[in-house]
Write a protein that holds these residues in place. Structure first.
Motif, short mmCIF file in Angstrom:
data_model
loop_
_atom_site.label_atom_id
_atom_site.label_comp_id
_atom_site.label_asym_id
_atom_site.label_seq_id
_atom_site.Cartn_x
_atom_site.Cartn_y
_atom_site.Cartn_z
N GLN A 1 43.14 51.17 37.06
CA GLN A 1 43.74 50.42 38.17
C GLN A 1 44.83 49.49 37.66
OE1 GLN A 1 40.93 48.19 40.53
NE2 GLN A 1 42.52 46.89 41.38
N GLU A 2 44.56 48.82 36.55
CA GLU A 2 45.56 47.89 35.99
C GLU A 2 46.79 48.64 35.49
OE1 GLU A 2 42.64 44.40 34.33
OE2 GLU A 2 42.87 46.22 33.16
N SER B 1 49.36 46.90 37.92
CA SER B 1 49.62 45.55 37.42
C SER B 1 51.08 45.32 37.06
CB SER B 1 48.76 45.27 36.18
OG SER B 1 49.04 43.99 35.70
N THR C 1 38.37 43.97 35.28
CA THR C 1 39.62 44.36 35.93
C THR C 1 40.30 43.14 36.52
OG1 THR C 1 38.68 46.51 36.49
CG2 THR C 1 40.66 45.84 37.68
N GLU D 1 42.15 41.57 39.18
CA GLU D 1 42.36 41.90 40.59
C GLU D 1 43.55 41.16 41.19
OE1 GLU D 1 40.63 44.10 42.42
OE2 GLU D 1 39.30 44.64 40.78
N ASN D 2 43.85 39.98 40.66
CA ASN D 2 44.94 39.19 41.21
C ASN D 2 45.40 38.19 40.16
OD1 ASN D 2 46.78 38.25 43.07
ND2 ASN D 2 45.30 37.09 44.28
N TYR E 1 42.38 36.40 38.32
CA TYR E 1 41.09 36.65 38.96
C TYR E 1 40.59 37.99 38.45
CZ TYR E 1 42.46 32.70 41.71
OH TYR E 1 42.85 31.44 42.09
N ARG F 1 37.47 40.84 37.87
CA ARG F 1 36.20 41.37 38.40
C ARG F 1 35.45 42.10 37.30
NH1 ARG F 1 34.93 46.37 40.40
NH2 ARG F 1 37.12 46.93 40.53
N GLN G 1 32.93 44.85 36.67
CA GLN G 1 32.54 46.02 37.45
C GLN G 1 31.03 46.20 37.55
OE1 GLN G 1 34.66 49.27 35.67
NE2 GLN G 1 36.64 48.39 36.14
N ASN H 1 30.05 43.49 40.19
CA ASN H 1 31.10 43.15 41.14
C ASN H 1 31.30 41.64 41.29
OD1 ASN H 1 33.15 44.30 42.69
ND2 ASN H 1 32.04 43.90 44.59
N PHE I 1 33.14 37.96 40.24
CA PHE I 1 34.49 37.55 39.91
C PHE I 1 34.49 36.34 39.01
CE2 PHE I 1 35.37 40.34 43.36
CZ PHE I 1 36.64 40.80 43.12
#
Length: 142
Positions: A45-46, A50, A87, A89-90, A97, A99, A101, A104, A106
């Protein structure tokens, strides 16, 4: 009282807190295989989304590493933890921020750059503020 320390060549950082805390510090190092290292550290995802990683630079890799390592230390898990299990996330300014996995949950990591050194301090959300979490020693020797 929770503590965390980290060091790299010529640099050290420590934190004391009333809650879980993790810190990391690294000097930027240019490597021949930066893309391979990035693929080891970053989640799929990153790598896809990102903005931090759009440039496969040593600075981006170092920033990503210290954030994830500070969060890993904050978690305090006994088993080995792959950087891909965390990961980003923001990001808002110098706050990331992250996460985890596995459950789940933060975490929040604040990053600071000084010269060619990146430092990060991580904590559960809502706990990373001057009143409860403070870097108690930061030393950089050129």
């Amino acid at each position: 009282c929770q503590t965390s320390i980290a060091h790299t060549k010529g640099c050290g950082i420590g934190a004391v807190s009333t809650h879980a805390v993790g810190v990391d510090v690294e000097r930027v190092r240019h490597r021949a295989h930066e893309k391979d290292l990035l693929c080891y550290i970053a989640s799929p995802q990153e790598l896809t989304h990102s903005k931090l990683l759009q440039k496969h630079t040593a600075h981006a890799i170092t920033a990503l590493w210290v954030v994830k390592e500070a969060v890993r230390k904050c978690l305090g898990v006994a088993r080995p933890l792959s950087p891909k299990e965390l990961t980003i996330e923001n990001r808002i300014g110098n706050v990331f921020y992250v996460r985890w996995q596995e459950n789940n949950s933060f975490y929040k990591a604040r990053i600071k750059k000084q010269g060619d050194v990146y430092m990060a301090i991580a904590s559960p959300p809502g706990k990373l503020d001057a009143a409860t979490c403070r870097i108690v020693h930061e030393s950089i020797i050129p």
